[in-house]
Design a protein around this motif. Structure first.
Motif, short mmCIF file in Angstrom:
data_model
loop_
_atom_site.label_atom_id
_atom_site.label_comp_id
_atom_site.label_asym_id
_atom_site.label_seq_id
_atom_site.Cartn_x
_atom_site.Cartn_y
_atom_site.Cartn_z
N SER A 1 9.58 -0.90 -0.30
CA SER A 1 9.93 -0.96 1.12
C SER A 1 8.76 -0.53 2.01
O SER A 1 8.75 -0.81 3.20
CB SER A 1 11.14 -0.06 1.40
N LEU A 2 7.78 0.12 1.41
CA LEU A 2 6.58 0.55 2.13
C LEU A 2 5.39 -0.34 1.80
O LEU A 2 4.67 -0.79 2.70
CB LEU A 2 6.26 2.00 1.77
N THR A 3 5.19 -0.61 0.52
CA THR A 3 3.97 -1.30 0.06
C THR A 3 4.21 -2.74 -0.38
O THR A 3 3.24 -3.44 -0.69
CB THR A 3 3.37 -0.54 -1.12
N GLY A 4 5.46 -3.17 -0.45
CA GLY A 4 5.74 -4.42 -1.11
C GLY A 4 5.65 -4.25 -2.61
O GLY A 4 5.41 -3.14 -3.13
N VAL A 5 5.83 -5.31 -3.35
CA VAL A 5 5.76 -5.25 -4.80
C VAL A 5 4.40 -4.75 -5.27
O VAL A 5 4.26 -4.22 -6.38
CB VAL A 5 6.07 -6.64 -5.40
N TYR A 6 3.38 -4.86 -4.42
CA TYR A 6 2.03 -4.48 -4.82
C TYR A 6 1.90 -2.99 -5.09
O TYR A 6 1.01 -2.57 -5.84
CB TYR A 6 1.04 -4.89 -3.73
N GLY A 7 2.75 -2.17 -4.51
CA GLY A 7 2.71 -0.75 -4.81
C GLY A 7 3.07 -0.47 -6.25
O GLY A 7 2.44 0.38 -6.91
N VAL A 8 4.08 -1.16 -6.77
CA VAL A 8 4.45 -1.00 -8.17
C VAL A 8 3.35 -1.55 -9.07
O VAL A 8 3.01 -0.96 -10.09
CB VAL A 8 5.80 -1.70 -8.45
N THR A 9 2.78 -2.68 -8.69
CA THR A 9 1.65 -3.24 -9.44
C THR A 9 0.52 -2.24 -9.54
O THR A 9 -0.06 -2.03 -10.62
CB THR A 9 1.15 -4.53 -8.76
#
Length: 620
Positions: free
Chosen positions: A258-266
């Protein structure tokens, strides 16, 4: 005396395992200054290693296939197993580091080739469902071509990561310490005998400081994110199987989206995996302690724990919606060969109408949903049947069908353009709104450069193509009004694309898709895994109406709430299901990602470029 001690330490068995000799070489290197070119011990050990590394137990090592290629292929296969199909998500935290390990000690071009092999094995395994397309010849060509293209990103990642690895030399490329340094001169791997046995690069790695390795691991993670950002946009974009989507079931971890988009998990996965590689290489040191290993992996693991705990807090304190809507979705499970067979149009349309009448008779609903390509053609006859269906049951109707219009400036009746469209029909049988799909599947819905290379249409499964829509559309239906944002096919895989459809008034995302192209396999689950993140990123529920799975709805926290299953318990069969979806009656609080987009993703691009330029400047 020094040489006698070394002779006693070196192995005396001529066919001792090579790995044992490598470890012995490392121990000697820690005890003596083997990098001194005048040392007689260096000459003694170098001769011993060269004599014993050529043949081990009668096996000629120079004729065996390099293990780096095997390790690269294995790392790609492990990454594929982390995604739906095998769904062993923990392997995603290991595979990127293994890709780098396979290229340890290689040159620039060779490191790219090693990474490319890893990427190719990953994509060939992950996209195997392309072979299920019911067309002769093209599936194999498409499978190989697409895999060969997207594997470039893994190859570039491995190459750039090792290109940015911090040097252990002093300034200006000298092996001597820089001015003011109190440390002894850094050892160059090429000046030490273990380099010939493959341990030189490992020694160079562990000779860097912990801070250098931390910066490098962060840069590697930023590089992976930067390359995913490019892949989602280059040549209309291919946002399939982003690294973070492998964790679609780890709901607390996903809340950072919700903050970084899926790219944060990546980013977290790549950072942790590279740190695991550092810890593994440190274990080759003779004096490695537990605290040293823990210090290597502690930063990413600590951040992961904080993100997990924060995400769990967000889930349990999520606001409770005060309104319920009911949506009935039809899953017709039409084989793709029947969709292409115009002679079967009347039969499948009749079956679809019968299934819809059954669904609406037995359920109270706010709207009926048909998937993409469910309607054979929007003719006067079919339109009359649709208006009768909506009027008889007094329901709103959302369905997918082609739209045909004259090309702007057309001078004859045959100059037409076609759109892949979603339609909204009110209970009075009036067509209220139409949405034209904006992101088309290359070689599936459009053929690039076909005006200049017309022969391309004969080597693809489609003879023509669709035009891309240009505008987003809101579907407002129900009483009180519900505002839905329609998405067609794999548009729910684009992080930045789905965000463009969301406004402050949007209540839910609606995806109409046809995955019947790919039979019954992992593709449907992979598609749904990608879609999970669109719900979290935008803080909205997402409803998916699919031809042959995965028909479901996903809540704003990314949990797949209800899944349609047929009588056999599979997700691929024919039937219908009514979803009860809670939504807020008051304006929702927009997520950071929904408001500001890929701030984190573009920040990683900036960091990656800065890291590359800094590395080039140091080398010059």
């Amino acid at each position: 005396m020094l040489e006698d001690t070394a002779l006693q330490t070196l192995p005396r068995q001529p066919y001792a395992p090579l790995f044992a000799k490598r470890l012995e070489c490392v121990r000697l290197q820690r005890r003596f200054d083997l990098c001194d070119k005048t040392s007689p011990l260096r000459t003694l050990q170098s001769a011993s290693l060269q004599a014993n590394s050529r043949r081990v137990n009668g096996f000629n090592l120079t004729r065996t296939p390099p293990l780096k290629w095997i390790l690269a292929a294995v790392s790609g296969l492990l990454l594929a197993m982390a995604f739906p199909g095998m769904n062993i998500s923990g392997l995603a935290w290991i595979a990127p580091g293994l890709m780098l390990a396979a290229a340890l000690g290689t040159s620039g071009g060779e490191s790219f080739r090693v990474g490319y092999v890893a990427g190719l094995s990953f994509w060939l395994a992950s996209l195997h469902w392309l072979l299920f397309i019911p067309v002769t010849g093209f599936p194999i060509l498409g499978w190989l071509a697409l895999s060969a293209f997207v594997a470039l990103f893994q190859g570039v990642w491995v190459w750039l990561c090792w290109k940015c690895f911090p040097s252990t030399q002093g300034r200006a490329g000298s092996p001597l310490p820089a001015a003011g340094d109190t440390k002894p001169p850094a050892r160059r791997a090429e000046d030490c005998p273990p380099y010939r046995t493959g341990l030189g690069p490992t020694l160079a790695f562990v000779d860097t400081s912990r801070l250098q390795r931390l910066r490098w691991s962060l840069l590697c993670a930023a590089l992976w994110v930067a390359l995913e950002m490019i892949r989602c946009r280059f040549l209309s974009g291919f946002p399939w199987s982003l690294l973070g989507s492998s964790q679609f079931q780890m709901t607390p971890l996903l809340q950072i989206s919700s903050l970084t988009g899926v790219y944060g998990v990546t980013f977290l996965i790549a950072w942790t995996s590279v740190s695991f590689l550092g810890a593994a290489l440190l274990m080759l040191r003779t004096q490695t302690t537990r605290s040293m290993l823990f210090g290597e992996v502690a930063p990413p693991l600590l951040v992961v724990c904080v993100v997990f705990a924060t995400g769990y807090y967000q889930i349990i304190h999520a606001p409770t919606p005060d309104r319920i809507i009911r949506l009935t979705t039809i899953q017709p499970s039409i084989p793709q060969t029947m969709i292409w067979d115009r002679s079967a149009n009347e039969q499948r349309f009749a079956e679809l109408l019968a299934l819809s009448h059954t669904a609406l008779t037995s359920n109270q609903t706010d709207a009926l949903l048909w998937p993409e390509a469910a309607l054979p053609e929007l003719s006067q006859t079919s339109f009359t049947a649709l208006t009768n269906l909506a009027g008889t049951h007094n329901t709103w109707f959302i369905f997918g069908a082609d739209d045909v219009q004259y090309r702007p400036g057309a001078t004859n009746a045959d100059d037409l353009i076609f759109f892949n469209a979603a339609w909204l029909l009110n209970p009075q049988g009036e067509m209220v709104e139409t949405y034209h799909k904006r992101r088309l599947v290359i070689f599936g819905e459009y053929i690039p450069l076909v005006r200049w290379l017309p022969f391309l249409k004969w080597v693809t499964p489609i003879g023509g193509g669709f035009e891309a829509g240009t505008n987003t559309t809101e579907f407002v239906f129900g009483e009180p009004p519900i505002v839905g944002a329609p998405l067609i096919c794999f548009e729910d895989c684009f992080p930045h694309g789905a965000r463009e459809h969301v406004t402050k008034e949007t209540d839910l995302l609606i995806n109409l898709t046809n995955d019947g192209w790919f039979g019954e396999g992992a593709e449907q689950w992979q598609h749904a895994a990608n879609a999970v993140f669109r719900a979290i990123e935008n803080g909205l529920p997402l409803v998916r109406s699919c031809n042959n799975g995965l028909t479901c709805w996903i809540d704003p926290q990314g949990r797949i709430r209800e899944i349609f299953r047929d009588e056999k318990g599979t997700i691929y069969g024919k039937g219908f299901m009514t979803f009860t979806i809670p939504i807020a009656s008051t304006p929702r609080a927009a997520t950071f990602y929904s408001q500001h987009g890929d701030v984190f993703g573009w920040s990683c691009v900036v960091v990656a470029v800065w890291g590359l330029l800094s590395g080039m400047r140091r080398r010059h």
